[in-house]
Design a protein around this motif. Structure first.
Motif, PDB file in Angstrom:
ATOM      1  N   LEU A 148      37.461   6.454 -40.476  1.00 46.34           N
ATOM      2  CA  LEU A 148      38.219   5.626 -41.424  1.00 46.34           C
ATOM      3  C   LEU A 148      39.710   5.366 -41.263  1.00 46.34           C
ATOM      4  O   LEU A 148      40.242   4.129 -41.098  1.00 46.34           O
ATOM      5  N   TRP A 149      40.323   6.102 -40.261  1.00 48.48           N
ATOM      6  CA  TRP A 149      41.621   6.674 -39.661  1.00 48.48           C
ATOM      7  C   TRP A 149      41.492   5.495 -38.512  1.00 48.48           C
ATOM      8  O   TRP A 149      42.575   4.634 -38.414  1.00 48.48           O
ATOM      9  N   ARG A 150      40.371   4.909 -37.771  1.00 48.72           N
ATOM     10  CA  ARG A 150      40.908   3.804 -36.824  1.00 48.72           C
ATOM     11  C   ARG A 150      41.123   2.420 -37.438  1.00 48.72           C
ATOM     12  O   ARG A 150      41.872   1.948 -36.638  1.00 48.72           O
ATOM     13  N   ALA A 209      38.129  11.833 -31.245  1.00 49.44           N
ATOM     14  CA  ALA A 209      39.806  11.984 -32.255  1.00 49.44           C
ATOM     15  C   ALA A 209      40.327  11.420 -30.654  1.00 49.44           C
ATOM     16  O   ALA A 209      41.670  11.272 -31.147  1.00 49.44           O
ATOM     17  N   LEU A 210      39.869  12.823 -29.825  1.00 48.86           N
ATOM     18  CA  LEU A 210      41.301  12.691 -28.839  1.00 48.86           C
ATOM     19  C   LEU A 210      42.059  10.967 -27.857  1.00 48.86           C
ATOM     20  O   LEU A 210      42.833  10.785 -28.140  1.00 48.86           O
ATOM     21  N   ALA A 211      41.155   9.812 -28.145  1.00 47.99           N
ATOM     22  CA  ALA A 211      41.247   8.799 -27.679  1.00 47.99           C
ATOM     23  C   ALA A 211      41.624   8.073 -28.791  1.00 47.99           C
ATOM     24  O   ALA A 211      42.498   6.803 -28.551  1.00 47.99           O
ATOM     25  N   LEU A 212      41.264   7.978 -30.281  1.00 47.94           N
ATOM     26  CA  LEU A 212      41.751   7.614 -30.797  1.00 47.94           C
ATOM     27  C   LEU A 212      43.704   8.208 -31.221  1.00 47.94           C
ATOM     28  O   LEU A 212      44.396   6.931 -31.571  1.00 47.94           O
ATOM     29  N   PHE A 213      43.963   9.106 -30.968  1.00 50.39           N
ATOM     30  CA  PHE A 213      44.777  10.179 -31.058  1.00 50.39           C
ATOM     31  C   PHE A 213      45.807   8.463 -29.892  1.00 50.39           C
ATOM     32  O   PHE A 213      46.954   8.614 -30.874  1.00 50.39           O
ATOM     33  N   ASP A 214      45.371   8.373 -28.875  1.00 51.41           N
ATOM     34  CA  ASP A 214      46.552   7.946 -28.290  1.00 51.41           C
ATOM     35  C   ASP A 214      46.986   6.975 -28.790  1.00 51.41           C
ATOM     36  O   ASP A 214      47.843   6.079 -29.034  1.00 51.41           O
ATOM     37  N   PHE A 215      46.026   5.680 -29.028  1.00 52.14           N
ATOM     38  CA  PHE A 215      46.365   4.566 -30.027  1.00 52.14           C
ATOM     39  C   PHE A 215      46.450   5.354 -31.549  1.00 52.14           C
ATOM     40  O   PHE A 215      48.355   4.023 -31.682  1.00 52.14           O
ATOM     41  N   GLN A 216      46.728   5.990 -32.292  1.00 56.90           N
ATOM     42  CA  GLN A 216      47.932   6.146 -33.130  1.00 56.90           C
ATOM     43  C   GLN A 216      49.583   6.669 -32.324  1.00 56.90           C
ATOM     44  O   GLN A 216      50.191   6.101 -33.093  1.00 56.90           O
ATOM     45  N   ARG A 217      49.289   6.992 -31.307  1.00 59.23           N
ATOM     46  CA  ARG A 217      50.989   7.242 -31.002  1.00 59.23           C
ATOM     47  C   ARG A 217      51.257   5.668 -30.617  1.00 59.23           C
ATOM     48  O   ARG A 217      53.215   5.313 -30.841  1.00 59.23           O
ATOM     49  N   GLN A 218      50.562   4.889 -29.840  1.00 56.38           N
ATOM     50  CA  GLN A 218      50.941   3.523 -29.480  1.00 56.38           C
ATOM     51  C   GLN A 218      51.557   2.735 -30.930  1.00 56.38           C
ATOM     52  O   GLN A 218      52.429   2.134 -30.736  1.00 56.38           O
ATOM     53  N   ALA A 219      50.927   2.984 -31.705  1.00 57.44           N
ATOM     54  CA  ALA A 219      50.744   2.696 -32.937  1.00 57.44           C
ATOM     55  C   ALA A 219      52.068   3.240 -33.749  1.00 57.44           C
ATOM     56  O   ALA A 219      53.337   1.781 -34.003  1.00 57.44           O
TER      57      ALA A 219
END
Length: 489
Positions: A427-429, A209-219
């Motif tokens: 799913l979030w990814r 989740a920590l790793a994916l959250f960085d991509f969510q910030r970028q998105a």
């Protein structure tokens, strides 16, 4: 790569390295000193005639049933008698996470486990012998039914995976050059009576989740550019005026990503849709929830959560409820709700991006217009993903019934709370990938707009998986490739 247990607190990064990269585990010398002391205290207490749960008494509803003969054999019976799990077996990496987690917990020294059996578990992990563990059978009052498969594998029963092949555990041990464990008094219970499945998977969930959250910030930042968001909403004074959890820090991160953007020199709308305007507070809530989940997992990783517990400093053995995990379950329920909230905002931005001629963008983000569908069919996929995420976000920690004749009349459902959170991340990814595809297309369709260096780097990352959409084409392969890239970090 080597991981040392016992010379400092274990953390989620340690568990991920062991689970996914087969990191070799070493044990600090002081751990064995603790184990020896705890075992001596346990043996003295048993010799004195003290009733000790799971050593000379039955378990659960059989608490008042004494075990006076063949105490050692009772541990084998205890392990076999709890092999009642079902469901799809845990994956190799999750099994390794569970094994590493139980090893870390035992290293705290409160279980009274025989040092030899502790060493057997260490060898099993390092030799990469993985008992086949079921996924269903825990209600969060300890993971005994699931962990019984681990203990069975250690004593040469059940089935285990070794070098990619599943075979009888006795054969797997022999192939790895190991001998079956010889369980002494309480050793079986020491292996079982913990929440190692919840905590082990929880470590991987938080790590991912920590790793994916960085991509969510970028998105979100790429969408901010594509939609022409108003960067004034990120002004530090506005964030300080209502400094909700994580809000200031998330505004700072978004500001850094937008550094150098032409948005700072244009005249944007006074107020943007909430999915843009409220990014700092929405993301701040997730950041706070992630911190709470990480803290809860790492407390458990380093805790003596056994029942009964050997209190080394006081040289006595006491019954305890430390195996119970309401705080852990609550942390992951909270995390799931926070992920769902962030996912809903991501989906809303996607709809804004792919709607009808919004923010100066062509209809459906189509470069050719006319009857072109552009990105609009992907709206259905986004809404389906969000519906699945919202469904998984429904809390489960209150869904239990009393068992063991009412002795176990409370449960936490921590395994289910954690596992559904893991499903949500998958799913979030996919949803983040959808937003990235649409936002990159939006930036491409605004050639007069100049983005800052961080946004250009994000755009290049997207384009490494998916070319700009011109004529209508299937985007499923593009989406899958981008999801794969996100999973690789």
């Amino acid at each position: 790569m080597n991981i040392l247990f016992g010379n400092g607190p274990a953390n989620i990064t340690d568990i991920a390295a062991i689970a996914r990269n087969d990191a070799f585990v070493e044990i600090a010398s002081q751990v064995y000193e603790r184990l020896e002391k705890a075992r001596a205290i346990l043996d003295r207490a048993a010799a004195s005639g003290q009733q000790i749960y799971g050593l000379n008494t039955g378990l659960g509803a059989n608490l008042k049933t004494p075990v006076s003969s063949d105490i050692t054999g009772f541990q084998q019976q205890l392990v076999r008698g709890r092999g009642m799990g079902t469901g799809t077996p845990l994956s190799r990496e999750l099994t390794r996470a569970v094994m590493a987690t139980r090893l870390s917990m035992l290293a705290a020294g409160g279980s009274g486990i025989s040092p030899a059996v502790f060493t057997d578990l260490l060898a099993l992990l390092n030799k990469q012998v993985h008992p086949v563990m079921p996924s269903i059978g825990s209600i969060g009052a300890g993971d005994l039914v699931l962990l019984s498969a681990l203990a069975q594998g250690m004593i040469g029963e059940g089935h285990s995976e070794y070098q990619g092949q599943v075979c009888p555990s006795a054969s797997a041990l022999e192939l790895a050059g190991l001998l079956p464990s010889q369980l002494g008094p309480k050793d079986g219970l020491s292996l079982l009576n913990a929440s190692a499945v919840s905590v082990g998977q929880g470590a991987l969930v938080v790590f991912d989740a920590l790793a994916l959250f960085d991509f969510q910030r970028q998105a979100a930042a790429l969408s901010f550019e594509g939609l022409g968001g108003n960067p004034l909403i990120l002004a530090p004074a506005l964030q300080r005026a209502r400094a909700a959890c994580g809000q200031i820090e998330e505004a700072e991160q978004l500001t850094a990503l937008l550094d150098g953007s032409a948005l700072h020199t244009t005249s944007p709308a006074i107020q943007d849709p909430l999915s843009l305007r409220c990014i700092p507070s929405i993301h701040g809530a997730l950041s706070t929830a992630l911190e709470g989940a990480k803290r809860s997992v790492e407390i458990e990783l380093n805790a003596a959560a056994d029942n009964p517990l050997v209190v080394i400093d006081e040289e006595r053995v006491l019954s305890t409820g430390n195996f119970h995990t309401p705080a852990l379950a609550l942390a992951f329920e909270t995390l799931g709700l926070a992920i769902a909230q962030v996912a809903a905002a991501s989906a809303a931005r996607f709809i804004q991006l792919t709607g009808s001629s919004r923010n100066g963008l062509p209809k459906y983000l189509s470069a050719v217009g006319g009857a072109s569908a552009g990105f609009v069919p992907l709206q259905k996929t986004v809404v389906a993903l969000l519906a699945a995420i919202r469904h998984k976000a429904n809390p489960v920690m209150l869904d239990f019934l009393p068992v063991s004749e009412g002795v176990e009349d409370h449960a936490t459902q921590s395994v289910l709370a954690v596992s559904k959170c893991a499903d949500m991340i998958d799913l979030w990814r996919q949803l983040v990938a959808c937003e990235l595809l649409a936002a990159a297309q939006a930036v491409d369709l605004k050639p007069e707009h100049s983005c800052g260096p961080a946004i250009l780097q994000i755009h290049r990352f997207v384009r490494s998986s998916s070319a700009r959409l011109v004529e209508d084409r299937a985007l499923s392969d593009d989406l899958s490739q981008l999801v794969y890239s996100l999973s690789r970090g």
